[in-house]
Design an enzyme around this catalytic site. Structure first.
Site, PDB file in Angstrom:
ATOM      1  CG  HIS A  38      46.919  -8.057   6.090  1.00 53.11           C
ATOM      2  ND1 HIS A  38      46.335  -8.443   4.927  1.00 53.11           N
ATOM      3  CD2 HIS A  38      48.126  -8.682   6.115  1.00 53.11           C
ATOM      4  CE1 HIS A  38      47.131  -9.274   4.262  1.00 53.11           C
ATOM      5  NE2 HIS A  38      48.234  -9.430   4.976  1.00 53.11           N
ATOM      6  CD  GLU A 129      55.155 -11.706   4.526  1.00 48.52           C
ATOM      7  OE1 GLU A 129      54.484 -12.000   5.521  1.00 48.52           O
ATOM      8  OE2 GLU A 129      55.018 -10.633   3.910  1.00 48.52           O
ATOM      9  CG  ASP A 155      51.472 -14.187   4.231  1.00 50.10           C
ATOM     10  OD1 ASP A 155      50.434 -14.709   3.763  1.00 50.10           O
ATOM     11  OD2 ASP A 155      51.542 -12.983   4.523  1.00 50.10           O
TER      12      ASP A 155
END
Ligand code: 3PY
Ligand code: MG
Length: 234
Positions: A38, A129, A155
């Site tokens: 990200h 996650e 997540d």
């Protein structure tokens, strides 16, 4: 290993890292997590970031792709953090991509890591996650060549249907991952970014304290909260 505190980097460049290193709390930042999944950083940005800092750089990969993983290790990063690992099979594939023969199939060649070989093998950390990853945490940690488990609580909370990262169920799930890591003698890390979660965590080796973006927002908010609305008005 005692808890090492890290800054998660999603947009800073080399000069930004030098600014961080000149801050009054620089000695508390013991590693950097450079995020390729990200944020605004591209694979080609990694080597300049590794050059610009004295602390170990762990790079969070964008995917499980073996060629991507090997190119990032070629930069001389201290290790990689691989998102969304959900099985021993995936973990074994990552170990093969990260290791030179005979253990794996990583190729050798002229690269930054080869110019300055380190005595330390780069770390391979598998992120837990998802609910599937949580169920498989023990078998992932058991894979020879996996150095640690690293929890992505944001997540994980989505996957478990939890409303926040600080619920009792989340703290129990994170502790379960820590137990699996310890059982197999692996390191245990958590990205937190949340003061309440940090105080509720079990012992961790690597703690992601905050992101660069959150730090910038917090700094701007604090400084502008103190600034007078009108300066020098006549
Ligand atoms: C998560 O919490 O999901 C993360 O990936 C943290 O970086
Ligand atoms: Mg995540």
């Amino acid at each position: 290993m005692s808890c090492r505190r890290g800054l998660w980097v999603s947009f800073l460049g080399p000069f930004g890292l030098e600014v961080v290193a000149a801050s009054s709390v620089a000695e508390r930042i013991e590693w950097l997590g450079v995020d390729l999944q990200h944020g605004d950083i591209e694979p080609g940005d990694v080597a300049p970031l590794v050059r610009a800092t004295r602390v170990p750089v762990l790079v969070r990969l964008a995917s499980h792709d073996g060629a991507h993983l090997a190119r990032i290790l070629d930069t001389g990063a201290a290790g990689v953090v691989v998102p969304g690992v959900e099985s021993a099979d995936q973990a074994s594939h990552l170990v093969a991509a990260a290791s030179l023969p005979p253990r794996g199939r990583r190729s050798t060649g002229l690269c930054r890591a080869a110019l300055a070989p380190s005595a330390d093998q780069p770390l391979l950390l598998a992120m837990v996650e998802t609910a599937a990853g949580l169920d498989a945490a023990d078998e992932i940690a058991a894979v020879e060549g996996i150095d640690g488990l690293f929890v992505g609580p944001y997540d994980l909370s989505l996957s478990l249907g939890e409303p926040s990262v600080t619920t009792d169920r989340m703290v129990a799930a994170i502790s379960r991952v820590g137990d699996a890591a310890r059982r197999h003698g692996r390191s245990f890390g958590v990205f937190s970014g949340n003061g309440e979660l940090t105080t509720r965590l079990p012992d961790v080796d690597l703690l992601g304290v905050a992101t660069d973006a959150a730090a910038l927002q917090a700094g701007i908010a604090a400084l502008f909260a103190e600034a007078p609305a009108v300066v020098g008005a006549r």
